[in-house]
Write a protein that holds these residues in place. Structure first.
Motif, PDB file in Angstrom:
ATOM      1  N   GLU A  34     -63.998 141.461  -8.066  1.00 22.23           N
ATOM      2  CA  GLU A  34     -62.923 141.330  -7.091  1.00 22.23           C
ATOM      3  C   GLU A  34     -63.026 142.491  -6.107  1.00 22.23           C
ATOM      4  N   LEU A  35     -62.959 142.122  -4.862  1.00 25.51           N
ATOM      5  CA  LEU A  35     -63.141 143.121  -3.813  1.00 25.51           C
ATOM      6  C   LEU A  35     -61.792 143.476  -3.230  1.00 25.51           C
ATOM      7  N   ILE A  36     -61.560 144.755  -3.060  1.00 29.48           N
ATOM      8  CA  ILE A  36     -60.297 145.108  -2.425  1.00 29.48           C
ATOM      9  C   ILE A  36     -60.561 145.747  -1.072  1.00 29.48           C
ATOM     10  N   HIS A  37     -59.605 145.615  -0.217  1.00 32.33           N
ATOM     11  CA  HIS A  37     -59.658 146.176   1.142  1.00 32.33           C
ATOM     12  C   HIS A  37     -60.745 145.558   2.004  1.00 32.33           C
ATOM     13  N   ARG A  38     -61.200 144.389   1.636  1.00 34.24           N
ATOM     14  CA  ARG A  38     -62.157 143.714   2.494  1.00 34.24           C
ATOM     15  C   ARG A  38     -61.746 142.251   2.703  1.00 34.24           C
ATOM     16  N   ASP A  39     -60.464 141.991   2.503  1.00 33.47           N
ATOM     17  CA  ASP A  39     -59.970 140.619   2.594  1.00 33.47           C
ATOM     18  C   ASP A  39     -60.263 140.008   3.952  1.00 33.47           C
ATOM     19  N   GLU A  40     -59.977 140.799   4.965  1.00 38.17           N
ATOM     20  CA  GLU A  40     -60.124 140.291   6.333  1.00 38.17           C
ATOM     21  C   GLU A  40     -61.565 139.854   6.599  1.00 38.17           C
ATOM     22  N   GLU A  41     -62.487 140.705   6.200  1.00 35.52           N
ATOM     23  CA  GLU A  41     -63.895 140.421   6.465  1.00 35.52           C
ATOM     24  C   GLU A  41     -64.363 139.203   5.666  1.00 35.52           C
ATOM     25  N   ILE A  42     -63.908 139.133   4.420  1.00 36.12           N
ATOM     26  CA  ILE A  42     -64.301 137.991   3.600  1.00 36.12           C
ATOM     27  C   ILE A  42     -63.783 136.702   4.224  1.00 36.12           C
ATOM     28  N   LYS A  43     -62.539 136.768   4.681  1.00 37.64           N
ATOM     29  CA  LYS A  43     -61.948 135.587   5.295  1.00 37.64           C
ATOM     30  C   LYS A  43     -62.771 135.141   6.504  1.00 37.64           C
ATOM     31  N   GLN A  44     -63.085 136.106   7.336  1.00 41.86           N
ATOM     32  CA  GLN A  44     -63.864 135.782   8.536  1.00 41.86           C
ATOM     33  C   GLN A  44     -65.188 135.126   8.167  1.00 41.86           C
ATOM     34  N   LEU A  45     -65.873 135.785   7.239  1.00 41.41           N
ATOM     35  CA  LEU A  45     -67.186 135.289   6.860  1.00 41.41           C
ATOM     36  C   LEU A  45     -67.080 133.898   6.243  1.00 41.41           C
ATOM     37  N   ALA A  46     -66.071 133.712   5.431  1.00 44.76           N
ATOM     38  CA  ALA A  46     -65.881 132.414   4.785  1.00 44.76           C
ATOM     39  C   ALA A  46     -65.652 131.330   5.831  1.00 44.76           C
ATOM     40  N   LYS A  47     -64.859 131.665   6.841  1.00 43.53           N
ATOM     41  CA  LYS A  47     -64.596 130.682   7.898  1.00 43.53           C
ATOM     42  C   LYS A  47     -65.876 130.291   8.607  1.00 43.53           C
ATOM     43  N   ILE A  48     -66.710 131.281   8.815  1.00 45.45           N
ATOM     44  CA  ILE A  48     -67.958 131.001   9.526  1.00 45.45           C
ATOM     45  C   ILE A  48     -68.887 130.145   8.676  1.00 45.45           C
ATOM     46  N   LEU A  49     -68.891 130.436   7.380  1.00 48.26           N
ATOM     47  CA  LEU A  49     -69.829 129.720   6.511  1.00 48.26           C
ATOM     48  C   LEU A  49     -69.311 128.354   6.070  1.00 48.26           C
ATOM     49  N   ALA A  50     -68.024 128.148   6.203  1.00 47.09           N
ATOM     50  CA  ALA A  50     -67.413 126.929   5.677  1.00 47.09           C
ATOM     51  C   ALA A  50     -68.096 125.629   6.116  1.00 47.09           C
TER      52      ALA A  50
END
Length: 403
Positions: A34-50
């Motif tokens: 579990e990664l903390i303090h990187r939620d925003e980046e994960i979200k962005q990346l996930a959106k791009i890869l979706a």
DNA sequence: GTCAATTCACATGAAAGAGACCACGGTCTAGTG
DNA sequence: CTAGACCGTGGTCTCTTTCATGTGAATTGACGA
């Protein structure tokens, strides 16, 4: 050393209780679940890869950020999630991770492509084949069946610096010639101005999307350290203020989480070796020095002879109380050193490059300055702490067989 | 005093060579039946 | 007849040399005030 003394060491070691529960949690290779303090980046990346889940080709992404800001972990974490889902839903997505720098596995065009082909189960000889042959094999392999490939190229700047942007160009264009499958690239770089040197065509196709990773601040680092320390150390081992100090040290160095974790781990090891029950603030200072010392010694030991001789020349000049020296001075001393060592001296051109390399390694500081009428040269000074210098000099002398 | 030209001592780039490694295919050799 | 040894060719990789070009500011020297 008598045997019973050695066995005493081992026995003592066993008697002492380890401070760690699970040391690997603090190691660089460990990926937390579990990664903390990187939620925003994960979200962005996930959106791009979706879109990949709908078998549409996701945009190529570029991840920027300094070392230890969680780029690699974020990429791997997101990639792991997407493969998990794709497996459940039976969507053919394959994620391939290649580190372009690690231990010279993949630092040339040939090797990268060969490495990629290997990921798909092809056997590629380490050398001997023409590069385009390897490309062809790779093409055929991935185009064999319908699938979507996400290629993570870590430390892509290192790769481009070494072999140019041709590979990236080829890889980004690969889609046009693929019939069945598609390929997306996630590039990871810790050089923020890296794309400036890129061919504009490559640049635009590679960084269709960009995510920038800001450094962690001290508070975030503390969170991360605490989270890991809980799992790595036994209860009550970590003294008050230790985490804070670790975080502060690392925050000072552009928020490098990797470094913070290493610091904590080594501090633990130092405490353990001293047979102490607790990790205190003083251990962190000791750890910092140990890390630096090990790093420098390791670099110096593993350098080739020519580099060592150059370094030896620099240290010799330094011993003559010349705190700053110039390329010409170093080259003169280097030539005489070569004679002593019995080495064929290299040209000044090459030595100039070697000095640049040693600077990159952080053993010396070399700054290009202009002395006006008296030319342009590098201003060189020794960049390692006073305390390790004698040790380094002995290592060099041993290795080169001189005094 | 001002300003452009000059000049130094390398830096930096590009290309190309040397020597190590390797795969591949063809040829030769010795062992086998 | 065949497996394995042995070559030659063509490829990559790393380290290096050679040749060429670039460069920043102290110095110089012409110029004008």
């Amino acid at each position: 050393m008598p045997t019973n003394e050695i066995s005493k060491i081992f026995e003592n070691f066993l008697e002492k209780e380890s401070l760690f529960i699970e040391k690997k949690v603090l190691q660089a290779s460990y990926t937390p679940e579990e990664l903390i303090h990187r939620d925003e980046e994960i979200k962005q990346l996930a959106k791009i890869l979706a879109p990949a889940l709908r078998t549409e080709k996701p945009s190529n992404v570029f991840l920027y950020g300094k070392t230890g800001t969680g780029k690699t972990v974020t990429a791997q974490y997101t990639a792991a999630e997407i493969t998990k889902i794709s497996k459940e839903k039976n969507i053919p997505i394959i994620v391939v991770y290649v580190n372009c720098k690690l231990s010279r596995i993949a630092d040339t065009e040939y090797r990268v492509i060969a490495q990629l082909a290997r990921e798909f189960g092809k056997n590629i000889p380490p050398t001997g084949l023409p590069t385009d042959e390897v490309y062809k094999i790779f093409f055929q392999t991935i185009d064999h069946e319908k699938q979507l490939i996400i290629l993570i190229l870590d430390e892509i700047d290192q790769l481009v610096k070494k072999v140019g942007d041709e590979i990236i160009y080829n890889l980004t264009r690969i889609n046009t010639s693929l019939k069945n499958s598609q390929l997306s690239i996630i590039g990871i770089s810790n050089d923020l101005v890296f794309t400036d040197h890129l061919d504009p065509r490559v640049k635009s196709s590679l960084s269709e999307e960009e995510i920038i990773f800001p450094p962690y601040n001290a508070i975030q680092l503390q969170d991360i350290l605490r989270r890991r320390a809980e799992r790595a150390f036994k209860k009550g081992v970590i003294n008050q203020g230790v985490i804070e100090k670790c975080a502060a040290y690392a925050a000072r160095e552009h928020g490098d989480a990797r470094r913070a974790l290493e610091l904590l781990r080594v501090a633990g090891e130092v405490a353990e070796r001293n047979g102490e029950q607790q990790v205190t603030i003083t251990h962190i200072d000791a750890a910092e020095e140990k890390i630096e010392r090990d790093r420098v010694i390791d670099i110096v030991k593993t350098q080739p002879k020519q580099q060592q001789t150059t370094l030896f020349a620099i240290f010799s000049l330094y011993a003559e109380k010349k705190n700053v020296m110039y390329t010409g001075d170093v080259y003169d001393v280097y030539k005489t050193s070569c004679k002593k060592v019995g080495l064929q001296p290299l040209t000044q051109r090459r030595v100039s490059d070697i000095i640049g390399e040693l600077d990159m390694l952080g053993i010396i500081n070399a700054k290009v300055i202009s002395k006006g009428r008296f030319g342009r040269t590098r201003e060189i000074s020794v960049a390692i702490p006073q305390s390790i210098k004698p040790k380094i000099i002995t290592i060099l002398q041993q290795s080169l067989n001189v005094d």
